[in-house]
Write an enzyme that holds these catalytic residues in place. Structure first.
Site, PDB file in Angstrom:
ATOM      1  N   HIS A   1      -3.937  -1.019  16.246  1.00  0.00           N
ATOM      2  CA  HIS A   1      -3.242  -2.308  16.237  1.00  0.00           C
ATOM      3  C   HIS A   1      -2.327  -2.309  15.028  1.00  0.00           C
ATOM      4  CE1 HIS A   1      -6.621  -2.959  13.499  1.00  0.00           C
ATOM      5  NE2 HIS A   1      -5.815  -3.807  12.885  1.00  0.00           N
TER       6      HIS A   1
ATOM      7  N   HIS B   1       0.258  -4.197  11.869  1.00  0.00           N
ATOM      8  CA  HIS B   1       0.454  -5.285  10.903  1.00  0.00           C
ATOM      9  C   HIS B   1       1.866  -5.206  10.345  1.00  0.00           C
ATOM     10  CE1 HIS B   1      -3.764  -6.501  10.551  1.00  0.00           C
ATOM     11  NE2 HIS B   1      -4.076  -5.213  10.590  1.00  0.00           N
TER      12      HIS B   1
ATOM     13  N   GLU C   1      -1.596  -8.037   4.081  1.00  0.00           N
ATOM     14  CA  GLU C   1      -1.784  -7.469   5.424  1.00  0.00           C
ATOM     15  C   GLU C   1      -1.446  -8.499   6.501  1.00  0.00           C
ATOM     16  OE1 GLU C   1      -4.742  -4.188   6.820  1.00  0.00           O
ATOM     17  OE2 GLU C   1      -5.785  -6.104   6.923  1.00  0.00           O
TER      18      GLU C   1
ATOM     19  N   HIS D   1      -2.856   0.912  12.553  1.00  0.00           N
ATOM     20  CA  HIS D   1      -4.038   1.570  12.020  1.00  0.00           C
ATOM     21  C   HIS D   1      -5.257   1.249  12.882  1.00  0.00           C
ATOM     22  CE1 HIS D   1      -5.622  -1.873   9.156  1.00  0.00           C
ATOM     23  NE2 HIS D   1      -5.398  -2.305  10.365  1.00  0.00           N
TER      24      HIS D   1
ATOM     25  N   ASP E   1       6.397   3.200   6.902  1.00  0.00           N
ATOM     26  CA  ASP E   1       7.028   2.281   7.852  1.00  0.00           C
ATOM     27  C   ASP E   1       7.116   2.893   9.249  1.00  0.00           C
ATOM     28  OD1 ASP E   1       8.315  -0.110   8.632  1.00  0.00           O
ATOM     29  OD2 ASP E   1      10.284   0.825   8.367  1.00  0.00           O
ATOM     30  N   HIS E   2       6.709   2.110  10.245  1.00  0.00           N
ATOM     31  CA  HIS E   2       6.730   2.514  11.654  1.00  0.00           C
ATOM     32  C   HIS E   2       5.834   3.727  11.914  1.00  0.00           C
ATOM     33  CE1 HIS E   2      10.016  -0.327  11.937  1.00  0.00           C
ATOM     34  NE2 HIS E   2      10.031  -0.189  13.247  1.00  0.00           N
TER      35      HIS E   2
ATOM     36  N   CYS F   1     -10.746  -4.731  14.558  1.00  0.00           N
ATOM     37  CA  CYS F   1      -9.989  -3.720  13.811  1.00  0.00           C
ATOM     38  C   CYS F   1     -10.449  -2.304  14.148  1.00  0.00           C
ATOM     39  CB  CYS F   1     -10.102  -3.968  12.313  1.00  0.00           C
ATOM     40  SG  CYS F   1      -9.286  -5.494  11.828  1.00  0.00           S
TER      41      CYS F   1
HETATM   42 NI    NI Z   1      -5.818  -4.255  10.889  1.00  0.00          NI
END
Ligand code: NI
Length: 137
Positions: free
Chosen positions: A41, A43, A126, A16, A81-82, A35
């Protein structure tokens, strides 16, 4: 009749970027720091979905956890996911994909689809140290 909560945990990873296009680049950098990195990036998220309700005397269940597993897999994990949340998931076109908003998304995906009980909490980790709780309020 005794009540109980039942919790299912699911893992997903996603990319995100926290960025508000209605604000200046400087505001975004100041507010979101790393961020706001333009190239995203990732998580490793852990989601806990908690359902509360009466224990059905016939089954001994609040709800069948296999049903909750399938619901969370299909309506959350398979969608997130992914994925790049900003680009791949339409809901985040007009919601900044913060942990708070991801928790709201997960709530909306599940709350009205439960066969029994009621959704009482969504907890989204997160990082191993940071989580948010959403209770539908
Ligand atoms: Ni983040």
């Amino acid at each position: 009749m005794p009540t109980c909560t039942v919790t299912r945990r699911v893992h997903f990873n996603a990319a995100h970027r926290l960025h508000n296009p209605e604000r200046s680049d400087e505001w975004n950098r100041t507010t979101f720091g790393v961020c706001n990195n333009p190239n995203y990036h990732g998580h490793n998220y852990e989601l806990e979905v908690t359902v509360g309700g009466d224990i059905d005397p016939a089954s001994g269940y609040v709800l069948d956890i296999a049903v909750l597993k399938t619901l969370v897999d299909e309506r959350v994990a398979q969608i997130l996911d992914h994925k790049n949340l900003n680009l791949d998931v339409p809901w985040f076109r007009d919601h900044i994909p913060s942990a708070e908003n991801i928790a709201v998304f997960c709530w909306e995906q599940i709350a009205t689809h439960l066969p029994a009980g009621r959704l009482v909490r969504v907890r989204l980790w997160e990082t191993p140290r940071n989580y948010v709780d959403y209770r539908g309020e």
